[in-house]
Motif scaffolding. Structure first.
Motif, PDB file in Angstrom:
ATOM      1  N   TYR A   1      25.284  56.525 -46.457  1.00  0.00           N
ATOM      2  CA  TYR A   1      24.055  57.123 -46.994  1.00  0.00           C
ATOM      3  C   TYR A   1      23.306  57.863 -45.896  1.00  0.00           C
ATOM      4  CZ  TYR A   1      19.245  57.167 -48.782  1.00  0.00           C
ATOM      5  OH  TYR A   1      17.987  57.541 -49.145  1.00  0.00           O
ATOM      6  N   ASP A   2      23.204  57.224 -44.726  1.00  0.00           N
ATOM      7  CA  ASP A   2      22.529  57.878 -43.601  1.00  0.00           C
ATOM      8  C   ASP A   2      23.223  59.188 -43.215  1.00  0.00           C
ATOM      9  OD1 ASP A   2      20.732  55.854 -43.510  1.00  0.00           O
ATOM     10  OD2 ASP A   2      21.718  54.747 -41.889  1.00  0.00           O
TER      11      ASP A   2
ATOM     12  N   SER B   1      23.032  61.724 -46.742  1.00  0.00           N
ATOM     13  CA  SER B   1      21.851  61.923 -47.603  1.00  0.00           C
ATOM     14  C   SER B   1      21.285  63.336 -47.465  1.00  0.00           C
ATOM     15  CB  SER B   1      20.779  60.880 -47.282  1.00  0.00           C
ATOM     16  OG  SER B   1      20.472  60.907 -45.916  1.00  0.00           O
ATOM     17  N   ARG B   2      21.331  63.893 -46.241  1.00  0.00           N
ATOM     18  CA  ARG B   2      20.806  65.253 -46.054  1.00  0.00           C
ATOM     19  C   ARG B   2      21.643  66.268 -46.831  1.00  0.00           C
ATOM     20  NH1 ARG B   2      20.645  67.071 -40.374  1.00  0.00           N
ATOM     21  NH2 ARG B   2      22.540  65.853 -40.199  1.00  0.00           N
TER      22      ARG B   2
ATOM     23  N   HIS C   1      20.828  65.944 -50.464  1.00  0.00           N
ATOM     24  CA  HIS C   1      19.486  66.505 -50.698  1.00  0.00           C
ATOM     25  C   HIS C   1      19.551  68.033 -50.725  1.00  0.00           C
ATOM     26  CE1 HIS C   1      15.273  67.576 -49.570  1.00  0.00           C
ATOM     27  NE2 HIS C   1      15.000  66.561 -50.374  1.00  0.00           N
TER      28      HIS C   1
ATOM     29  N   ASP D   1      14.353  63.908 -54.763  1.00  0.00           N
ATOM     30  CA  ASP D   1      14.421  62.604 -54.092  1.00  0.00           C
ATOM     31  C   ASP D   1      15.012  61.519 -54.993  1.00  0.00           C
ATOM     32  OD1 ASP D   1      13.455  63.761 -51.888  1.00  0.00           O
ATOM     33  OD2 ASP D   1      11.534  62.700 -51.819  1.00  0.00           O
TER      34      ASP D   1
ATOM     35  N   VAL E   1      18.730  62.050 -55.432  1.00  0.00           N
ATOM     36  CA  VAL E   1      19.549  61.646 -54.270  1.00  0.00           C
ATOM     37  C   VAL E   1      19.975  60.186 -54.429  1.00  0.00           C
ATOM     38  CG1 VAL E   1      19.501  61.214 -51.777  1.00  0.00           C
ATOM     39  CG2 VAL E   1      18.554  63.324 -52.664  1.00  0.00           C
TER      40      VAL E   1
ATOM     41  N   ARG F   1      21.367  74.725 -43.968  1.00  0.00           N
ATOM     42  CA  ARG F   1      21.122  75.218 -42.596  1.00  0.00           C
ATOM     43  C   ARG F   1      19.627  75.179 -42.243  1.00  0.00           C
ATOM     44  NH1 ARG F   1      19.759  76.182 -38.529  1.00  0.00           N
ATOM     45  NH2 ARG F   1      20.295  77.757 -36.961  1.00  0.00           N
ATOM     46  N   PHE F   2      18.794  75.710 -43.137  1.00  0.00           N
ATOM     47  CA  PHE F   2      17.378  75.854 -42.788  1.00  0.00           C
ATOM     48  C   PHE F   2      16.525  74.643 -43.168  1.00  0.00           C
ATOM     49  CE2 PHE F   2      18.395  80.521 -43.155  1.00  0.00           C
ATOM     50  CZ  PHE F   2      18.364  80.738 -41.795  1.00  0.00           C
ATOM     51  N   VAL F   3      16.801  74.063 -44.321  1.00  0.00           N
ATOM     52  CA  VAL F   3      15.962  72.934 -44.758  1.00  0.00           C
ATOM     53  C   VAL F   3      16.421  71.642 -44.092  1.00  0.00           C
ATOM     54  CG1 VAL F   3      15.143  71.600 -46.739  1.00  0.00           C
ATOM     55  CG2 VAL F   3      15.511  74.060 -46.973  1.00  0.00           C
ATOM     56  N   GLU F   4      17.712  71.379 -44.147  1.00  0.00           N
ATOM     57  CA  GLU F   4      18.214  70.098 -43.631  1.00  0.00           C
ATOM     58  C   GLU F   4      18.543  70.163 -42.141  1.00  0.00           C
ATOM     59  OE1 GLU F   4      17.810  67.764 -45.666  1.00  0.00           O
ATOM     60  OE2 GLU F   4      17.617  68.949 -47.499  1.00  0.00           O
ATOM     61  N   GLY F   5      18.542  71.380 -41.573  1.00  0.00           N
ATOM     62  CA  GLY F   5      18.770  71.526 -40.132  1.00  0.00           C
ATOM     63  C   GLY F   5      20.206  71.267 -39.711  1.00  0.00           C
ATOM     64  N   MET F   6      21.149  71.427 -40.616  1.00  0.00           N
ATOM     65  CA  MET F   6      22.560  71.215 -40.255  1.00  0.00           C
ATOM     66  C   MET F   6      23.135  72.490 -39.649  1.00  0.00           C
ATOM     67  SD  MET F   6      23.537  69.256 -43.785  1.00  0.00           S
ATOM     68  CE  MET F   6      25.208  68.768 -43.530  1.00  0.00           C
TER      69      MET F   6
ATOM     70  N   LYS G   1      23.745  77.020 -33.703  1.00  0.00           N
ATOM     71  CA  LYS G   1      22.551  76.745 -32.887  1.00  0.00           C
ATOM     72  C   LYS G   1      22.823  76.849 -31.386  1.00  0.00           C
ATOM     73  CE  LYS G   1      20.453  73.653 -36.267  1.00  0.00           C
ATOM     74  NZ  LYS G   1      19.903  72.343 -36.523  1.00  0.00           N
TER      75      LYS G   1
ATOM     76  N   LEU H   1      12.140  80.528 -39.996  1.00  0.00           N
ATOM     77  CA  LEU H   1      12.608  79.929 -41.266  1.00  0.00           C
ATOM     78  C   LEU H   1      12.904  78.438 -41.087  1.00  0.00           C
ATOM     79  CD1 LEU H   1      14.995  82.608 -42.831  1.00  0.00           C
ATOM     80  CD2 LEU H   1      12.985  81.595 -43.898  1.00  0.00           C
ATOM     81  N   GLU H   2      13.507  78.104 -39.938  1.00  0.00           N
ATOM     82  CA  GLU H   2      13.807  76.685 -39.660  1.00  0.00           C
ATOM     83  C   GLU H   2      12.527  75.859 -39.649  1.00  0.00           C
ATOM     84  OE1 GLU H   2      17.848  76.595 -36.927  1.00  0.00           O
ATOM     85  OE2 GLU H   2      15.897  76.792 -35.970  1.00  0.00           O
TER      86      GLU H   2
ATOM     87  N   LEU I   1      10.921  75.955 -43.436  1.00  0.00           N
ATOM     88  CA  LEU I   1      11.648  75.205 -44.467  1.00  0.00           C
ATOM     89  C   LEU I   1      11.931  73.761 -44.055  1.00  0.00           C
ATOM     90  CD1 LEU I   1      14.147  77.965 -45.652  1.00  0.00           C
ATOM     91  CD2 LEU I   1      12.247  77.027 -46.954  1.00  0.00           C
ATOM     92  N   GLY I   2      11.824  73.501 -42.756  1.00  0.00           N
ATOM     93  CA  GLY I   2      12.030  72.127 -42.272  1.00  0.00           C
ATOM     94  C   GLY I   2      11.044  71.150 -42.885  1.00  0.00           C
TER      95      GLY I   2
ATOM     96  N   LYS J   1      12.539  69.161 -45.747  1.00  0.00           N
ATOM     97  CA  LYS J   1      13.793  68.407 -45.541  1.00  0.00           C
ATOM     98  C   LYS J   1      13.673  66.968 -46.040  1.00  0.00           C
ATOM     99  CE  LYS J   1      13.736  66.544 -40.877  1.00  0.00           C
ATOM    100  NZ  LYS J   1      14.325  66.685 -39.545  1.00  0.00           N
ATOM    101  N   TYR J   2      14.800  66.326 -46.165  1.00  0.00           N
ATOM    102  CA  TYR J   2      14.843  65.006 -46.796  1.00  0.00           C
ATOM    103  C   TYR J   2      14.084  63.962 -45.980  1.00  0.00           C
ATOM    104  CZ  TYR J   2      16.752  60.916 -49.141  1.00  0.00           C
ATOM    105  OH  TYR J   2      16.893  59.749 -49.833  1.00  0.00           O
TER     106      TYR J   2
ATOM    107  N   GLU K   1      13.834  60.504 -45.365  1.00  0.00           N
ATOM    108  CA  GLU K   1      14.732  59.377 -45.660  1.00  0.00           C
ATOM    109  C   GLU K   1      13.981  58.168 -46.159  1.00  0.00           C
ATOM    110  OE1 GLU K   1      17.861  58.331 -43.156  1.00  0.00           O
ATOM    111  OE2 GLU K   1      18.574  60.375 -42.917  1.00  0.00           O
ATOM    112  N   ARG K   2      14.514  57.604 -47.194  1.00  0.00           N
ATOM    113  CA  ARG K   2      13.979  56.343 -47.711  1.00  0.00           C
ATOM    114  C   ARG K   2      15.156  55.419 -47.970  1.00  0.00           C
ATOM    115  NH1 ARG K   2      11.996  58.336 -53.732  1.00  0.00           N
ATOM    116  NH2 ARG K   2      13.823  57.633 -54.820  1.00  0.00           N
TER     117      ARG K   2
ATOM    118  N   LEU L   1      18.010  53.174 -49.366  1.00  0.00           N
ATOM    119  CA  LEU L   1      18.750  53.218 -50.630  1.00  0.00           C
ATOM    120  C   LEU L   1      18.638  51.860 -51.313  1.00  0.00           C
ATOM    121  CD1 LEU L   1      20.763  54.792 -52.461  1.00  0.00           C
ATOM    122  CD2 LEU L   1      22.588  53.795 -51.101  1.00  0.00           C
TER     123      LEU L   1
END
Lengths: 206, 212
Positions: free
Chosen positions: A52-53, A56-57, A60, A73, A76, A158-163, B8, B19-20, B23-24, B27-28, B30-31, B33
Motif C-alpha cells: 500500500y505504501d 498508493s500514490r 491516487h 481518497d 484509493v 509526474r506533477f501531482v504525485e511527484g513520480m 528529474k 507545475l510541480e 499540483l503537489g 498529492k495523496y 497518506e492515511r 489502510l
C-alpha cells in the motif's frame, strides 16, 4: 531521498522527495513485489501495508486522472480492498503494479457507470472553502483532464504525485519509451492550453 | 543528456517546477489502510472452505452410497434371474428332457447355465471351432435401400432376441412382488441421497452467508 526498488524483476533508482533532491545520502531498500504478494497470500497484514505504501500514490494518480478530486481518497482505499480480495487471482506476482493499475482503472470506470444515473459530476470545480493555491491547482488539474487520455495519467503521476518517468513506467507496467513520449507530448499540449488560458485571463482584465 | 521532465535530472525548467509546486498540493495524503479482519486471505476463513470440507464430503458420501445401492440391486437382480433359469432347467431335467446323470452348473454373474453329463463324452464336432469369414466392406455412402430398411426397422416394434419367456400365473405374481420390493429400495436409496444433497446445499449456503 532515493530508494532502490526491484519492480517486475528490474532494479530502479527512484527519487521520492523533491525537496531533498540530491542532498541526502541514498538509503537502499530492496523489496520484491513477488515476496510481498506471497506474504500477503499467507495472511501477512504488514506486507500488504508495505504494498500500500509503495503503490498508493500510483493508485491516487490514476484515479485523479479519471474521477473527481473529492472522491479519490475513498476510492484509493476501495481499490486496495478489492485488490486484497482478488490477490489469489494474480498469476504473476511480479506484475502486481500493472495488475493494481488495471483494477484502479476498472474501479474508476465503475464509479462513472454507477454515478451516471444519479447526478452530474460538478465537484471538479473548486469549492468555496478551498484555499487559493488549491483552487488554482484544481484549475490546472481540470486543464490536464481536457488532454487526451494517454497523456493525462503520466502527467498527473509526474506533477501531482511527484513520480519520475522511470518510476511511472515501473509501477504501471507501461513501456518507458511510451511514458516518456506521453509526458513530453502531454506537456507540450498543456503549455498550449495554459498559454491560451493566460491570454483569456489577460483579455478579460483589459 | 539530462531531462528534468523525465527523470528529474539536470536543470529544472521553470514552468515544470512551477507545475510541480502547484499540483503537489493535490498529492495523496497518506492515511492508514483499514483492512477488515475477514478481508485477509487465509485469515479468518472458515475451515469449510478447504478441499475436504463437510459439504463436499457429504456429497461424495451420497454419490458413493448411490453407487453401492445401484451395484447391489443389479447384482441381486442378476442372481434372481439366474436362479429362475436354474429352476426352469431343473424342472425340465426332472421332466425327462435331458439325459440321465447330467447336472446343471449355474454360472453366477453371466446368467448362463450349462448341463454337464459326465457319463456321456462330448462329441468331437462340439470341440471344433467354426471360423466364419466375414468380408468387411469398404466405407461407402449409405444407399437409399439402407435408409428404407432402417425406417422399416424403426416402425416395427422392438422385440429383444432370445428374451426369456415371461413367467405366468403364481410365478408372475412373485416376480411382480420382487419388482415392487426392488423399486421401493431404489426409491429409498434415492430419497436418502436427495436428503444428503439437500443437507450439503444448506451447509454451503450457510458457509457462504457467514463468509459474506
Amino acid at each position: 531521498m532515493y530508494e532502490l526498488e526491484a519492480t517486475g524483476g528490474m532494479l530502479q533508482v527512484i527519487g521520492t522527495d523533491m525537496s531533498a533532491r540530491g542532498a541526502a545520502a541514498p538509503t537502499v531498500e530492496i523489496s520484491s513485489d513477488a515476496a510481498l504478494v506471497a506474504s500477503v497470500r499467507a495472511g501477512d497484514r504488514e506486507a500488504y501495508g508495505r504494498l500500500y505504501d509503495a503503490y498508493s500514490r500510483m493508485v491516487h494518480g490514476i484515479l485523479l486522472a479519471r474521477v473527481p478530486y473529492g472522491e479519490v481518497d475513498d476510492l484509493v482505499q476501495d481499490v486496495f480492498l478489492v485488490a486484497l480480495r482478488k490477490i489469489d487471482s494474480l498469476r504473476d506476482a511480479n506484475l502486481f503494479g500493472p495488475w493494481l493499475a488495471m483494477i484502479t482503472r476498472n474501479r474508476a470506470m465503475d464509479f462513472h457507470r454507477r454515478s451516471r444515473d444519479t447526478a452530474e459530476l460538478t465537484d471538479d470545480l473548486p469549492a468555496a472553502n478551498t484555499s487559493a493555491p488549491e483552487a488554482e491547482a484544481t484549475e490546472v488539474l481540470n486543464l490536464i483532464r481536457l488532454l487526451p487520455e494517454a497523456y493525462r495519467e503520466p502527467l498527473i503521476l509526474r506533477f501531482v504525485e511527484g513520480m519520475t518517468g522511470p518510476e511511472i513506467a515501473g509501477r504501471t507496467g507501461l513501456a518507458p519509451a511510451s511514458v516518456r513520449v506521453n509526458i513530453h507530448r502531454g506537456m507540450k499540449l498543456l503549455r498550449e492550453k495554459m498559454g491560451a488560458r493566460e491570454a483569456q485571463k489577460g483579455a478579460l482584465k483589459l | 543528456m539530462s531531462d528534468y521532465l523525465w527523470d528529474k535530472t539536470g536543470e529544472p525548467e521553470a514552468d515544470v517546477e512551477e507545475l510541480e509546486n502547484l499540483l503537489g498540493a493535490l498529492k495523496y495524503k497518506e492515511r492508514p489502510l483499514e483492512i477488515p479482519a475477514t478481508a485477509m486471505p487465509n485469515v479468518a476463513r472458515p475451515p469449510a472452505a478447504t478441499m475436504f470440507s463437510r459439504p463436499r464430503l457429504a456429497i461424495a458420501a451420497s454419490l458413493i452410497l448411490m453407487l453401492l445401492a445401484g451395484t447391489w440391486l443389479v447384482t441381486r437382480q442378476n442372481e434372481q434371474h439366474t436362479n429362475h433359469l436354474a429352476e426352469d432347467k431343473r424342472e425340465s431335467v426332472t421332466n425327462g428332457n435331458s439325459q440321465p446323470g447330467s447336472e446343471i452348473v449355474s454360472n453366477n454373474g453371466t446368467g448362463k447355465n450349462t448341463i454337464v453329463n459326465p457319463t456321456v463324452a462330448p462329441k468331437a464336432t462340439e470341440n471344433r471351432v467354426s471360423i466364419v469369414k466375414v468380408a468387411i466392406p469398404k466405407r461407402q455412402r449409405p444407399s437409399q435401400q439402407f435408409f428404407a430398411r432402417r425406417q422399416k426397422r424403426q416402425q416395427q416394434p422392438r422385440v429383444k432376441k432370445n428374451a426369456p419367456a415371461l413367467p405366468q400365473g403364481e410365478e408372475f405374481a412373485v416376480t411382480q412382488e420382487e419388482g415392487r420390493e426392488a423399486t421401493a429400495k431404489v426409491m429409498l436409496a434415492l430419497r436418502l441421497a436427495s436428503a444428503k444433497l439437500n443437507f450439503a446445499q444448506r451447509e454451503l449456503q450457510e458457509i457462504s452467508r457467514v463468509e459474506r
